[in-house]
Design a protein around this motif. Structure first.
Motif: not given
Length: 152
Positions: A33-34, A48-55, A132-137
């Motif tokens: 969804w994100n 905890e550690l979290v691996d994230v791929t961000v656009r 951030m806005q796209a994630e919220n929506e």
């Protein structure tokens, strides 16, 4: 003193706090969804550690994060652990506030501090705010639809 930058987005979500928190705490479902954090893996627990791929705009990058605070139904806070954090440190806090009229107010904040925060703002500020806005929506659509993604 170095200039700091603070990115904030918020919206109303027609769902209960637990459903909103469940979606943001399930890192492994972000790819469903994100549109900003397009992939994540890890456990939502303090330390905890979290691996994230961000656009970020047209760029995609992988960054490790550390979960700093979890208050189920209320708060999820983490920080970046990338190579750049000594120069431009980001700590994102997502808060969920139940509303008397129903639903929740969802707030997504990202302060960026450090000697090169201005440079991070110059090169990625717009992409951060848009992401951030796209994630919220997307979160709103996801949670309000019962945690399902539309079929393509």
């Amino acid at each position: 003193m170095f200039p700091n930058f603070h990115y904030t987005t918020e919206l109303h979500i027609n769902a209960d706090a637990e459903a909103v928190y469940a979606a943001i705490a399930d890192f492994n479902s972000y790819s469903q969804w994100n549109p900003w954090l397009i992939q994540a893996s890890g456990v939502c627990a303090e330390g905890e550690l979290v691996d994230v791929t961000v656009r970020l705009g047209r760029r995609v990058m992988s960054v490790q994060h550390k979960v700093l605070e979890t208050v189920p139904g209320r708060v999820l806070r983490w920080c970046d652990l990338g190579w750049f954090t000594k120069a431009a440190y980001g700590e994102r806090c997502r808060t969920i506030e139940p509303q008397a009229t129903g639903g929740v107010r969802y707030r997504n904040e990202l302060p960026v501090t450090g000697p090169l925060a201005w440079l991070a703002h110059l090169f990625t500020g717009r992409a951060l705010q848009q992401g951030m806005q796209a994630e919220n929506e997307a979160l709103k659509r996801f949670v309000e639809s019962g945690g399902s993604t539309p079929e393509a």
